[in-house]
Structures are given as C-alpha cells and as structure tokens.
Design an enzyme around this catalytic site. Structure first.
Site, short mmCIF file in Angstrom:
data_model
loop_
_atom_site.label_atom_id
_atom_site.label_comp_id
_atom_site.label_asym_id
_atom_site.label_seq_id
_atom_site.Cartn_x
_atom_site.Cartn_y
_atom_site.Cartn_z
CE1 TYR A 96 12.84 -4.05 10.06
CE2 TYR A 96 15.19 -3.56 9.98
CZ TYR A 96 13.95 -3.58 9.37
OH TYR A 96 13.82 -3.14 8.07
CB ILE A 152 14.60 3.17 1.45
CG1 ILE A 152 15.64 2.08 1.12
CG2 ILE A 152 13.76 3.52 0.22
CD1 ILE A 152 16.67 2.43 0.08
CE LYS A 186 13.12 -6.54 7.57
NZ LYS A 186 12.08 -6.80 6.56
CB SER A 245 16.92 -4.57 6.67
OG SER A 245 17.59 -3.45 7.22
CB ALA A 292 16.43 -11.55 15.45
CB SER A 311 -0.89 0.05 1.25
OG SER A 311 -1.69 -1.08 1.31
CG ASP A 365 -1.97 -8.84 10.73
OD1 ASP A 365 -0.82 -9.24 10.47
OD2 ASP A 365 -2.29 -8.36 11.84
CB VAL A 366 1.69 -11.00 6.47
CG1 VAL A 366 1.28 -10.48 5.10
CG2 VAL A 366 2.60 -10.02 7.20
N1 LIG Z 1 12.77 2.26 4.64
C1 LIG Z 1 13.94 1.73 4.90
O1 LIG Z 1 14.94 2.45 5.14
C2 LIG Z 1 14.13 0.23 4.89
C3 LIG Z 1 15.43 -0.25 5.02
C4 LIG Z 1 15.63 -1.62 5.00
C5 LIG Z 1 14.56 -2.49 4.86
N2 LIG Z 1 13.30 -2.00 4.76
C6 LIG Z 1 12.24 -2.98 4.62
O2 LIG Z 1 11.44 -2.69 3.50
C7 LIG Z 1 10.11 -3.18 3.70
C8 LIG Z 1 9.12 -2.07 3.40
O3 LIG Z 1 9.33 -1.02 4.33
P1 LIG Z 1 8.99 0.52 4.03
O4 LIG Z 1 10.21 1.29 4.31
O5 LIG Z 1 8.31 0.65 2.71
O6 LIG Z 1 8.02 0.78 5.26
P2 LIG Z 1 6.51 1.31 5.35
O7 LIG Z 1 6.23 1.37 6.80
O8 LIG Z 1 6.33 2.52 4.52
O9 LIG Z 1 5.71 0.11 4.67
C9 LIG Z 1 5.55 -1.14 5.27
C10 LIG Z 1 4.27 -1.75 4.76
O10 LIG Z 1 4.06 -3.01 5.41
C11 LIG Z 1 2.72 -3.05 5.86
N3 LIG Z 1 2.56 -3.96 6.98
C12 LIG Z 1 3.10 -3.84 8.22
N4 LIG Z 1 2.67 -4.85 8.99
C13 LIG Z 1 1.86 -5.63 8.22
C14 LIG Z 1 1.11 -6.80 8.46
N5 LIG Z 1 1.09 -7.40 9.65
N6 LIG Z 1 0.40 -7.33 7.44
C15 LIG Z 1 0.38 -6.73 6.24
N7 LIG Z 1 1.06 -5.62 5.95
C16 LIG Z 1 1.79 -5.06 6.94
C17 LIG Z 1 2.41 -1.61 6.25
O11 LIG Z 1 1.03 -1.39 6.39
C18 LIG Z 1 3.06 -0.87 5.09
O12 LIG Z 1 2.19 -0.85 3.97
C19 LIG Z 1 10.06 -3.67 5.15
O13 LIG Z 1 10.19 -5.08 5.18
C20 LIG Z 1 11.26 -3.02 5.78
O14 LIG Z 1 11.76 -3.76 6.87
C21 LIG Z 1 13.05 -0.65 4.77
#
Ligand SMILES: NC(=O)c1ccc[n+]([C@@H]2O[C@H](COP(=O)([O-])OP(=O)(O)OC[C@H]3O[C@@H](n4cnc5c(N)ncnc54)[C@H](O)[C@@H]3O)[C@@H](O)[C@H]2O)c1
Length: 247
Positions: free
Chosen positions: A155, A188, A159, A143, A157, A15, A64-65
């Site tokens: 987190y 990001i 990843k 990550s 653990a 989303s 909800d996953v």
């Molecule tokens: N943004 C960063 O710097 C960064 C860095 C490394 C890794 N990541 C990883 O990238 C992925 C996306 O993160 P993002 O930065 O876009 O964050 P974000 O918070 O913008 O998006 C995360 C998405 O996951 C959804 N989500 C969370 N819990 C959920 C659940 N139980 N069931 C279904 N959906 C769920 C949220 O609603 C959201 O849409 C994540 O796995 C995050 O760990 C992000």
C-alpha cells in the site's frame, strides 16, 4: 453559483466512504455532473440516487479501475453523457496488509493493480481529454502511509508512487492549464478503516493531536477546493489531512 458550477467530474470508488463524501460535496458545490465509477453497479446506483434523487446530475458506471478496457469503456460512456470531463478524482483504493516478509506476491499485485494501475488507467484515458480542452483538475487520494507504514509495504509503495506521478502530471500538464494535486488522509472513519483492530485505533487516536479520527467530509472539502478555480495556481502539492498526526 457554487465553486464547481458548470464542471463535470469523475470520482473513482465514489460509492462509499471518502469517495461518496466527495461526490456529495461536488454536487453541493454546484457541479453540473458527477460520474461515480464503482465495481458494483447496484451500490454505485444506490449512492447516486441518495445524493441526487432526480438522477440528473450523478451517474453510476460499473468499472473496475484495474481493468484497462473497463476504464476505456467507462470514459467513453461518460463522454457520451457529459460531453467533457473537467475534474478527475482518483480515489478508489484497497489495502491488503501483512509484514513484508510474509506478504505474498498475490497481496502485492492485488494492491498495485488497483491503487497504482487504477490511477494510471484513469489518467491514460482522461488526461488527453483535458489536454485537448486546455483545462483539467486532477485530485489523487494518497495516504500518510505513503511515507512508510508497518504492514503496508504494498500500500505504501502505491501511495508514494502516486505522489511522484502526480508531481510529474503537474509539470507536464501545467502548460495545458491542468493542475494535479494529492490529498494524503490520516485515519478517516470509513469501511477501509473498519478493518483496523480496536487497540490499534486507540493507539492511532493517541498520536493525533486533534484526538479523534477524521470524517470523510473533512477530505471532501479539500478535494472540492483543489478541483475548483480557487486552487487555479495550486499544482504538484500534497495536502496532508490527518488532524496533525503522522504514522
Ligand atoms: N480511510 C482511511 O483512513 C484512509 C486513509 C488514507 C487514505 N485513504 C484512501 O482513501 C481512498 C478511499 O478510501 P476509503 O477509506 O473511503 O475506503 P472504502 O473502502 O470505504 O472505499 C474505497 C472505494 O474504492 C472502491 N474500489 C476498490 N477497488 C476498486 C476497483 N478496482 N475499481 C473501482 N473501485 C474500487 C471500493 O468499492 C470503495 O467504493 C483510498 O484510496 C484509500 O487508500 C483512506
């Protein structure tokens, strides 16, 4: 014809942020259908409409996953609509940071339940579909924190575990033409990263050779490559996308 032409994909947490960019890129690259799985149906539907105003290609499903039954039901709905699943992107993830000696069991469980059980549930219901059709592309978003990060014991653990899980999926899935790979983003610009205080962001940027944060679209391009047949001989890999930086 795009490189994902004719393919049907599922993106968890599609989303917003990185997941939304991946859905958008998959559609641009010709995917026949993409299912966004999100906890909030209204938000998922808005994103689906923004990316695909016709409503023909992108569908939104509340899921909800961390809840196995919701995942089982979501996969059933996707199979009713798309008839098949070629690509799974496990992107949904959360943080709940604190130093380990202050971390509560609730904080630990909350992150394990979503980040790790979420990936397990999705694979539990989709890997059999891929094995049956002798084709699959799994892309797991981990990550650079997988290699350890102060304040993120829970987190990190999850990843780190996702990387080893992915390597096993790659070994077991190979004979069935299923590839499994990880992307490990650095810093990001998304809502998740918004939680990071400004002074920490400045420190992060200093450590990145490219001297900036990454954009979600810069993760999406790699996800599309890994999901495509350009990557047909790439499996069990973890691509770090961090502007050259590490934790
Ligand atoms: N943004 C960063 O710097 C960064 C860095 C490394 C890794 N990541 C990883 O990238 C992925 C996306 O993160 P993002 O930065 O876009 O964050 P974000 O918070 O913008 O998006 C995360 C998405 O996951 C959804 N989500 C969370 N819990 C959920 C659940 N139980 N069931 C279904 N959906 C769920 C949220 O609603 C959201 O849409 C994540 O796995 C995050 O760990 C992000």
């Amino acid at each position: 014809m795009g490189k994902l032409s004719g393919k049907y994909a599922v993106v968890t947490g599609g989303s917003q942020g990185i997941g939304e960019a991946i859905v958008k890129r998959f559609v641009e690259d010709g995917a026949a259908g993409v299912a966004i799985l999100g906890r909030n149906l209204d938000v998922a539907q808005n994103t689906a409409k923004l990316i695909d105003p016709t409503g023909e290609k992108v569908i939104a499903i509340r899921c909800d996953v961390s809840d196995e039954q919701q995942v089982a039901d979501a996969v059933e709905t996707i199979l009713e609509k798309f008839k098949t699943i070629d690509i799974l992107v496990n992107n949904a993830g959360v943080t709940n940071d604190s130093m380990f000696h202050k971390m509560t069991k609730e904080q630990w469980d909350a992150v394990i339940n979503i980040n790790l059980y979420g990936v397990y549930h999705m694979c539990k219901y989709i890997v059999p579909v891929m094995r049956e059709k002798n084709y699959g592309r799994i892309v797991n978003i981990t990550s650079i924190s997988a290699f350890g990060n102060i304040g993120q014991a829970n987190y990190s653990a999850t990843k780190g575990a996702i990387i080893s899980f992915t390597n096993t999926l790659a070994m077991e899935g190979g004979p069935k033409n299923i590839t499994a790979n990880c992307i490990a983003p650095g810093f990001i610009r998304t809502e998740m990263y918004n939680a990071v205080p400004d002074e920490i962001i400045a420190k992060h940027i200093k450590r990145v050779p490219l001297k900036r944060l990454g954009e979600p679209s810069e993760i999406a391009g790699a996800a599309s490559f890994m999901a495509s047949d350009d990557a047909s001989f790439v499996s069990g890999q973890c691509l770090v996308i961090s502007g050259g930086g590490s934790i």
